[in-house]
Design a protein around this motif. Structure first.
Motif, PDB file in Angstrom:
ATOM      1  N   CYS A 162      -0.795  20.893  12.382  1.00  0.00           N
ATOM      2  CA  CYS A 162      -0.498  19.840  13.363  1.00  0.00           C
ATOM      3  C   CYS A 162      -1.134  18.490  13.010  1.00  0.00           C
ATOM      4  N   THR A 163      -2.007  18.458  12.009  1.00  0.00           N
ATOM      5  CA  THR A 163      -2.634  17.201  11.608  1.00  0.00           C
ATOM      6  C   THR A 163      -2.368  16.954  10.126  1.00  0.00           C
ATOM      7  N   GLU A 164      -2.081  15.700   9.789  1.00  0.00           N
ATOM      8  CA  GLU A 164      -1.940  15.300   8.390  1.00  0.00           C
ATOM      9  C   GLU A 164      -2.885  14.136   8.141  1.00  0.00           C
ATOM     10  N   TRP A 165      -3.482  14.126   6.957  1.00  0.00           N
ATOM     11  CA  TRP A 165      -4.479  13.116   6.594  1.00  0.00           C
ATOM     12  C   TRP A 165      -3.996  12.358   5.366  1.00  0.00           C
ATOM     13  N   PHE A 166      -4.364  11.057   5.313  1.00  0.00           N
ATOM     14  CA  PHE A 166      -3.918  10.213   4.220  1.00  0.00           C
ATOM     15  C   PHE A 166      -5.031   9.263   3.772  1.00  0.00           C
ATOM     16  N   ILE A 167      -4.944   8.867   2.517  1.00  0.00           N
ATOM     17  CA  ILE A 167      -5.816   7.848   1.963  1.00  0.00           C
ATOM     18  C   ILE A 167      -4.928   6.667   1.588  1.00  0.00           C
ATOM     19  N   ARG A 168      -5.285   5.492   2.083  1.00  0.00           N
ATOM     20  CA  ARG A 168      -4.523   4.284   1.754  1.00  0.00           C
ATOM     21  C   ARG A 168      -4.863   3.872   0.327  1.00  0.00           C
ATOM     22  N   ALA A 222       0.842  -1.202   0.000  1.00  0.00           N
ATOM     23  CA  ALA A 222       0.000   0.000   0.000  1.00  0.00           C
ATOM     24  C   ALA A 222       0.872   1.244   0.000  1.00  0.00           C
ATOM     25  N   LEU A 223       0.268   2.327  -0.422  1.00  0.00           N
ATOM     26  CA  LEU A 223       0.906   3.636  -0.426  1.00  0.00           C
ATOM     27  C   LEU A 223      -0.099   4.592   0.207  1.00  0.00           C
ATOM     28  N   TYR A 224       0.370   5.484   1.052  1.00  0.00           N
ATOM     29  CA  TYR A 224      -0.526   6.448   1.689  1.00  0.00           C
ATOM     30  C   TYR A 224      -0.377   7.799   1.003  1.00  0.00           C
ATOM     31  N   LEU A 225      -1.472   8.285   0.435  1.00  0.00           N
ATOM     32  CA  LEU A 225      -1.487   9.543  -0.313  1.00  0.00           C
ATOM     33  C   LEU A 225      -2.009  10.662   0.568  1.00  0.00           C
ATOM     34  N   ALA A 226      -1.281  11.771   0.636  1.00  0.00           N
ATOM     35  CA  ALA A 226      -1.688  12.905   1.463  1.00  0.00           C
ATOM     36  C   ALA A 226      -2.921  13.569   0.873  1.00  0.00           C
ATOM     37  N   THR A 227      -3.789  14.043   1.755  1.00  0.00           N
ATOM     38  CA  THR A 227      -5.018  14.698   1.327  1.00  0.00           C
ATOM     39  C   THR A 227      -5.492  15.665   2.404  1.00  0.00           C
ATOM     40  N   HIS A 228      -6.632  16.281   2.170  1.00  0.00           N
ATOM     41  CA  HIS A 228      -7.321  17.109   3.166  1.00  0.00           C
ATOM     42  C   HIS A 228      -8.793  16.708   3.152  1.00  0.00           C
ATOM     43  N   PRO A 229      -9.380  16.432   4.328  1.00  0.00           N
ATOM     44  CA  PRO A 229     -10.805  16.107   4.363  1.00  0.00           C
ATOM     45  C   PRO A 229     -11.647  17.378   4.257  1.00  0.00           C
ATOM     46  N   HIS A 230     -12.893  17.225   3.811  1.00  0.00           N
ATOM     47  CA  HIS A 230     -13.800  18.369   3.718  1.00  0.00           C
ATOM     48  C   HIS A 230     -13.872  19.140   5.039  1.00  0.00           C
ATOM     49  N   SER A 231     -13.835  18.418   6.167  1.00  0.00           N
ATOM     50  CA  SER A 231     -13.970  19.078   7.468  1.00  0.00           C
ATOM     51  C   SER A 231     -12.812  20.019   7.789  1.00  0.00           C
ATOM     52  N   ALA A 232     -11.680  19.881   7.105  1.00  0.00           N
ATOM     53  CA  ALA A 232     -10.537  20.769   7.348  1.00  0.00           C
ATOM     54  C   ALA A 232     -10.636  22.074   6.572  1.00  0.00           C
ATOM     55  N   ILE A 233     -11.531  22.133   5.608  1.00  0.00           N
ATOM     56  CA  ILE A 233     -11.616  23.302   4.735  1.00  0.00           C
ATOM     57  C   ILE A 233     -11.938  24.597   5.484  1.00  0.00           C
ATOM     58  N   ALA A 257      -7.516  27.652  -4.836  1.00  0.00           N
ATOM     59  CA  ALA A 257      -8.531  26.609  -4.742  1.00  0.00           C
ATOM     60  C   ALA A 257      -8.089  25.587  -3.704  1.00  0.00           C
ATOM     61  N   MET A 258      -9.038  25.034  -3.004  1.00  0.00           N
ATOM     62  CA  MET A 258      -8.724  24.005  -2.015  1.00  0.00           C
ATOM     63  C   MET A 258      -9.391  22.718  -2.444  1.00  0.00           C
ATOM     64  N   HIS A 259      -8.612  21.694  -2.687  1.00  0.00           N
ATOM     65  CA  HIS A 259      -9.130  20.393  -3.095  1.00  0.00           C
ATOM     66  C   HIS A 259      -9.186  19.507  -1.862  1.00  0.00           C
ATOM     67  N   SER A 260     -10.308  18.846  -1.676  1.00  0.00           N
ATOM     68  CA  SER A 260     -10.475  17.992  -0.513  1.00  0.00           C
ATOM     69  C   SER A 260     -11.295  16.763  -0.884  1.00  0.00           C
ATOM     70  N   VAL A 261     -11.375  15.838   0.058  1.00  0.00           N
ATOM     71  CA  VAL A 261     -12.125  14.599  -0.146  1.00  0.00           C
ATOM     72  C   VAL A 261     -13.132  14.454   0.986  1.00  0.00           C
ATOM     73  N   PRO A 262     -14.193  13.673   0.769  1.00  0.00           N
ATOM     74  CA  PRO A 262     -15.114  13.395   1.872  1.00  0.00           C
ATOM     75  C   PRO A 262     -14.360  12.782   3.049  1.00  0.00           C
ATOM     76  N   ASP A 263     -14.716  13.176   4.249  1.00  0.00           N
ATOM     77  CA  ASP A 263     -14.014  12.714   5.449  1.00  0.00           C
ATOM     78  C   ASP A 263     -13.909  11.193   5.533  1.00  0.00           C
ATOM     79  N   GLU A 264     -14.948  10.481   5.075  1.00  0.00           N
ATOM     80  CA  GLU A 264     -14.938   9.022   5.190  1.00  0.00           C
ATOM     81  C   GLU A 264     -13.897   8.360   4.281  1.00  0.00           C
ATOM     82  N   GLN A 265     -13.331   9.090   3.335  1.00  0.00           N
ATOM     83  CA  GLN A 265     -12.274   8.527   2.481  1.00  0.00           C
ATOM     84  C   GLN A 265     -10.907   8.559   3.163  1.00  0.00           C
TER      85      GLN A 265
END
Length: 131
Positions: free
Chosen positions: A110-116, A31-42, A55-63
């Motif tokens: 202080c927080t980083e988010w990732f998608i597997r 697996a590879l973990y890809l950095a992202t931002h959840p909608h809740s961080a916007i 522009a701010m690109h984000s993904v649904p929090d559940e992803q």
């Protein structure tokens, strides 16, 4: 973007046994973990980026599959970001960090988010199996 492309190529090439003869047994991560931002961080990031016309690109929090608290390494992270002088100079989103207070930097960074991203090994791809 270029770092992402090169990383993806390297990860997929790692499992190709004939690509680097003599380098030992091929190994490919599962697996590879890809950095992202959840909608809740916007809302937090948006106050910084929207006025700058970014522009701010984000993904649904559940992803988001992994969340990491990087507060213990925040000083090193900010120093690394600010070391990219061309990004800071031309006003890229990361360059805006230079003008933030310590409290604002902590709130934003202080927080980083990732998608597997699960990978398929070269052998499995050839045989139709999944890993």
């Amino acid at each position: 973007m270029h770092t992402h492309r090169v990383t993806m190529l390297a990860v997929h090439a790692a499992g190709l046994e004939r690509l680097y003869l003599g380098a030992g047994e091929p190994w490919q991560p599962s697996a590879l973990y890809l950095a992202t931002h959840p909608h809740s961080a916007i809302p937090v990031w948006g106050g910084l980026l929207v006025p700058a016309g970014k522009a701010m690109h984000s993904v649904p929090d559940e992803q988001v599959t992994a969340t990491v608290d990087v507060r213990p390494w925040l000083e090193q992270k900010v120093a690394a970001v600010l070391a990219h002088r061309t990004e800071v100079a031309r006003g890229a989103a990361l360059g805006l960090i230079a003008g933030l207070s310590g409290a604002e930097r902590e709130r934003l960074l202080c927080t980083e988010w990732f998608i597997r991203h699960d990978l398929v090994s070269a052998t499995a791809a050839q045989t139709g199996l999944t890993v």
